[in-house]
Design an enzyme around this catalytic site. Structure first.
Site, PDB file in Angstrom:
ATOM      1  CG  ASP A  59      18.263 102.580  78.045  1.00 39.65           C
ATOM      2  OD1 ASP A  59      18.155 103.688  78.310  1.00 39.65           O
ATOM      3  OD2 ASP A  59      19.119 101.456  78.352  1.00 39.65           O
ATOM      4  CB  SER A  85      14.657 111.950  83.384  1.00 36.60           C
ATOM      5  OG  SER A  85      15.457 112.295  82.710  1.00 36.60           O
ATOM      6  CB  ALA A 101      15.828 102.519  80.500  1.00 36.16           C
ATOM      7  CE  LYS A 134      22.303 112.556  81.340  1.00 33.69           C
ATOM      8  NZ  LYS A 134      21.029 113.057  82.059  1.00 33.69           N
ATOM      9  CG  ASP A 176      18.188 112.158  79.799  1.00 37.80           C
ATOM     10  OD1 ASP A 176      19.237 112.731  80.161  1.00 37.80           O
ATOM     11  OD2 ASP A 176      17.566 111.710  80.784  1.00 37.80           O
ATOM     12  N   GLY A 217      11.988 105.546  80.951  1.00 36.95           N
ATOM     13  CA  GLY A 217      11.082 105.983  79.941  1.00 36.95           C
ATOM     14  C   GLY A 217      10.446 107.223  80.120  1.00 36.95           C
ATOM     15  N   GLY A 218      10.800 108.111  80.861  1.00 37.95           N
ATOM     16  CA  GLY A 218      10.210 109.275  81.092  1.00 37.95           C
ATOM     17  C   GLY A 218       9.976 110.370  79.727  1.00 37.95           C
TER      18      GLY A 218
HETATM   19  C1  LIG Z   1      19.653 109.295  82.629  1.00 40.95           C
HETATM   20  S1  LIG Z   1      19.022 107.584  81.941  1.00 40.95           S
HETATM   21  C2  LIG Z   1      17.592 108.072  80.862  1.00 40.95           C
HETATM   22  C3  LIG Z   1      16.467 108.560  81.531  1.00 40.95           C
HETATM   23  C4  LIG Z   1      15.303 108.859  80.520  1.00 40.95           C
HETATM   24  N1  LIG Z   1      15.374 109.928  79.887  1.00 40.95           N
HETATM   25  C5  LIG Z   1      13.974 108.905  81.358  1.00 40.95           C
HETATM   26  O1  LIG Z   1      13.193 110.014  81.112  1.00 40.95           O
HETATM   27  O2  LIG Z   1      13.629 107.892  81.973  1.00 40.95           O
HETATM   28  C6  LIG Z   1      20.113 107.166  80.968  1.00 40.95           C
HETATM   29  C7  LIG Z   1      19.795 105.906  80.135  1.00 40.95           C
HETATM   30  O3  LIG Z   1      20.948 105.994  79.105  1.00 40.95           O
HETATM   31  C8  LIG Z   1      21.272 104.713  78.954  1.00 40.95           C
HETATM   32  N2  LIG Z   1      22.372 104.524  78.186  1.00 40.95           N
HETATM   33  C9  LIG Z   1      23.602 105.086  78.291  1.00 40.95           C
HETATM   34  N3  LIG Z   1      24.468 104.394  77.010  1.00 40.95           N
HETATM   35  C10 LIG Z   1      23.634 103.983  76.377  1.00 40.95           C
HETATM   36  C11 LIG Z   1      23.951 103.258  75.065  1.00 40.95           C
HETATM   37  N4  LIG Z   1      25.224 103.366  74.544  1.00 40.95           N
HETATM   38  N5  LIG Z   1      22.883 102.584  74.271  1.00 40.95           N
HETATM   39  C12 LIG Z   1      21.707 102.746  74.764  1.00 40.95           C
HETATM   40  N6  LIG Z   1      21.429 103.262  75.937  1.00 40.95           N
HETATM   41  C13 LIG Z   1      22.502 103.698  76.430  1.00 40.95           C
HETATM   42  C14 LIG Z   1      21.263 103.881  80.194  1.00 40.95           C
HETATM   43  O4  LIG Z   1      21.103 102.479  80.037  1.00 40.95           O
HETATM   44  C15 LIG Z   1      20.292 104.706  81.039  1.00 40.95           C
HETATM   45  O5  LIG Z   1      19.093 103.942  81.015  1.00 40.95           O
END
Ligand SMILES: C[S@@+](CC[C@H](N)C(=O)[O-])C[C@H]1O[C@@H](n2cnc3c(N)ncnc32)[C@H](O)[C@@H]1O
Length: 318
Positions: A212, A166, A193, A276, A247, A195-196
């Site tokens: 997250d 990501s 998470a 998304k 994200d 964490g990228g």
């Molecule tokens: C696609 S991943 C993000 C990847 C991240 N940008 C990276 O570079 O690693 C989506 C994240 O959104 C988090 N997420 C979804 N709904 C959430 C919320 N209401 N509060 C906090 N985190 C949330 C999920 O736990 C997941 O880790």
């Protein structure tokens, strides 16, 4: 006519963004009129290309090189110019395109050595560019032109330390804004998470609050990253942040409303937000995201090179 290049599989969305139905299309391209304003799905739009048939690599390369030498007869080259040759998403065609590209370079070099040295291969930076742009829609044809509009999408270099792929999306999105987080700037990364995105900002010296419920991994746990295991929709910054990253795998309409709130409250100056769209209509979402324009001096929406069923907004507040 304009040849618009997109990611293979997203031609239908790109066709819908045009001002009238396309003339024809194939995997990764649509030939048709200009867009209704800025296009989200077009990576590169080749203006008024000429189509030339060619049965061999040599014939295709000869057509492109001849077009270039003829069209540049009265032109003076003082600086770098982009040379971009791409191909449709057909098996084996990318390899043919690479060989054609090498052959074109050799032919231009033999006739215009000084000009050839100034060529910069690959996709140009965002905006209207003059150079040499060619596209193979199949094995026996090439479309070629001197002018193209670049949407800013590009393949980014992998970083083996990045906690997720990501990471490539946010790195690509900086190019849309023409800026990236600087040392000492603050970033709220919602849905951080593993964490990228946080890692991308932290390695530039930014101070990141990574929100997250899930855990960060490896390099995401950079000293510049503070993890908050909270619901990102409820998170409020203690003081205004320079950047909002978002994200989240979440309802995109809710994410647009969240971004709007952050801008309205003055909680961030710039944002990079991924929506998304999954099975939803991305063009409808684009319209909905237009609500952010009233608060932004700058807003771009793109289907990035590294995006899949998602699109990315990059904006700066008024
Ligand atoms: C696609 S991943 C993000 C990847 C991240 N940008 C990276 O570079 O690693 C989506 C994240 O959104 C988090 N997420 C979804 N709904 C959430 C919320 N209401 N509060 C906090 N985190 C949330 C999920 O736990 C997941 O880790």
């Amino acid at each position: 006519m304009t040849l618009h290049i997109c990611q293979t599989g997203y031609e239908t969305f790109l066709a819908k963004e045009l001002s009238a139905p396309p003339e024809r299309s194939g995997p990764g391209w649509v030939l048709g009129p200009e867009g209704k304003g800025e296009l989200c799905f077009a990576h590169l739009s080749l203006r008024a290309p000429q189509e030339v048939p060619g049965k061999s690599v040599n014939a295709l390369a000869g057509a492109v090189a001849d077009f270039f030498t003829t069209s540049t007869k009265d032109e003076r080259f003082e600086g770098p110019w982009p040379f971009c040759l791409e191909s449709a998403g057909l098996p084996g065609l990318a390899r043919r395109a690479k060989t054609v590209e090498e052959e074109v370079s050799a032919k231009i070099k033999s006739k215009m050595a000084r000009v050839a040295k100034l060529a910069v291969p690959g996709r140009p930076a965002l905006g209207l560019r003059r150079g040499l742009f060619a596209y193979l829609p199949d094995f026996d044809h090439v479309l070629v032109t001197r002018e193209a509009l670049a949407g800013g999408q590009r393949r980014m270099a992998d970083d083996p330390q990045a906690p997720s792929r990501s990471y490539l999306k946010v790195e690509e999105a900086y190019g849309l804004l023409g800026r990236e987080p600087a040392a000492g700037e603050t970033v709220a990364d919602l849905g951080a998470a593993p964490g990228g995105w946080s890692y991308s900002a932290a390695r530039r010296g930014a101070l990141v609050t990574a929100v997250d419920n899930g855990p960060l991994k490896g390099a995401g746990l950079h000293p510049g990253v503070a993890h908050r295991a909270e619901d990102a929709f409820k998170f409020r910054p203690e003081s205004p942040m320079d950047w909002l990253f978002c994200d989240m795998l979440s309802d995109p309409e809710r994410v647009i409303a969240l971004a709007d709130r952050w801008l309205a409250e003055g909680w961030c100056r710039r944002l990079i937000v991924n929506l998304k769209f999954g099975r939803r209509d991305p063009l409808r979402l684009l319209e909905q995201a237009g609500v952010l324009r009233r608060r932004c001096a700058f807003l771009k929406a793109r289907h990035l090179f590294h995006d899949r069923e998602e699109l990315t907004l990059a904006a700066e507040r008024i």
